[in-house]
Motif scaffolding. Sequence first.
Motif, short mmCIF file in Angstrom:
data_model
loop_
_atom_site.label_atom_id
_atom_site.label_comp_id
_atom_site.label_asym_id
_atom_site.label_seq_id
_atom_site.Cartn_x
_atom_site.Cartn_y
_atom_site.Cartn_z
N LYS A 132 0.82 -1.22 0.00
CA LYS A 132 0.00 0.00 0.00
C LYS A 132 0.85 1.27 0.00
N SER A 133 2.10 1.14 0.41
CA SER A 133 2.94 2.32 0.58
C SER A 133 3.13 3.08 -0.73
N PRO A 134 3.06 4.40 -0.69
CA PRO A 134 3.37 5.18 -1.90
C PRO A 134 4.77 4.88 -2.42
N LEU A 135 5.67 4.50 -1.51
CA LEU A 135 7.04 4.21 -1.91
C LEU A 135 7.14 2.92 -2.72
N TYR A 173 0.20 -3.35 5.73
CA TYR A 173 1.01 -2.41 6.50
C TYR A 173 0.78 -0.99 5.98
N LEU A 174 0.33 -0.10 6.87
CA LEU A 174 0.12 1.30 6.48
C LEU A 174 1.37 2.08 6.82
N ASP A 175 1.88 2.75 5.82
CA ASP A 175 3.18 3.41 5.92
C ASP A 175 3.03 4.79 6.54
#
Lengths: 178, 203
Positions: A68-71, B29-31
Motif C-alpha cells: 500500500k505504501s506510496p514508496l 502495512y500502512l506506511d
Amino acid sequence: MNWRGKLKGAGQSPPRVGLEEIVWSWLGAFLGMGAVGLIHAWMLSGLGLSLLIGSFGASAVLIYGAPKSPLAQPRNLMGGHLLSALVGVAVCRLLPEQAPLAGALAVATAIAVMHLTRTLHPPGGATALIAVIGGDAVRGLGFVYALVPVGLGAAVMLLVALIFNNLPKGRRYPEFWY
Amino acid sequence: MPGPAAGNAPGLEVSDDDIYQAMREIKGYLDITPGDFKELYLKALEHAQRRMLGSRKAREVMSAKVVTVSLSTPLREVAEIMATQGVSGVPVLDGEGVVRGVISEKDFLGLMQEGRKSSFMSVVAGCLSASGCLVSQLLGKTACDIMSSPVRSVRPDDSVARIAEIFTARGINRAPVVDEQGRLLGIVTRSDLLRHQAGSGRA
C-alpha cells in the motif's frame, strides 16, 4: 519544539500486521526474489550477465511487505531504480578514483532526483551506491547498468507483484501506476 | 423552528487510540504513524469546513419569510409586531418593497434614553430612579423616525463566510438579503450562520 524534545519522539509505532499478512508478504518476496534469481542463474551461464543486486532485497520489503505504501508503487519502483542507476553511473564516471565522496554524492543526488520526479523508492539509494562500489563488473557495464541488471530485475519483481499481490482477497496492487 | 443544537462537530473528537484501532482493522502495512494520520485528518477537516463555508450562499441559509414593517408604521404597532412574532429586529420597507432601514431592540432602547449608551438594564435602572421612564417619547412616532439607515444588506450570492465577516466587523446580528433593486428577499441572522457552521442543515 527544541532539539532535545524532538529527539524523544512524540509518535507511536503503527500496529503489527496480522499473521495472514505476514504469510503473504513472505510468499510474495520468496516468489519475486526466486524469479529474479532463476533468470540471474540462466543469464549468468548463457550471457555472463548478472541480474541480482542487493537493492532488490530492499524493494522486496516494500512491494511484497508494504504494497500500500506510496514508496512501493510501480512509478516509484521503476522510476526510482532507473533514475538512481543513471545518477550512480554518472557520478562514478565523474569521480572514478574517489569512492567515499562518489558514494555520498551518488546516494544524496539519487534522493534529490527521486524527490524531484516523485519517484522516491528507498532501494534506489542502494542502486546508486552499488554503481559506485560495485567493482569492475558493474563499472564495465557503463550506463547499461540502468537496463541490466537494474531495469530488467525491477521489471521482473514488478510483474510478480502485479500477479501475486492481487491473488489474496485483502490485497491489491498497485494503488496507482504513475 | 427546532434546529439541531449548534456545537462542535463530533468528528473532531478522534483519539489516538481510535486511529490505532482503525489501523489494525485495515489489512496490510500502512506506511504512516497514527500521529501523522491525525494531523492529516484534522487538516483535511479544516479544509472541508472552509469549503462548506465558502460555498454556502446567503440564499441557502436565509429565512425567506420575514416579518417587516413599513416606513409609516406607528412605533406602538412595530413593538407589538416584534413582541408577538418573537423577533428582535425587523426590516423597514417602502411602498416598492425596497429595504430602507432596520429597526432592532437597540433602536428602541436608544430612544428611551437619549444621549446615553443604552442597554436593557440601563433602561430598567432609569425607570427605577427618579428620572422615570421615557416611553412617552415613542408615542406619535413611526418606523422611519427611529430606524437605522442606511442598512448593511447582503446579496443572495454572498458566501456565508463573507456574511460572518460583516457581522463581526459591524457588530450586527442580522442583515436583509436584497435583489439588485434593493427589494427584500429574506433575512440572515447570527443563528442562521451558527446552524450552518455546525455542519448541519435546517431541520
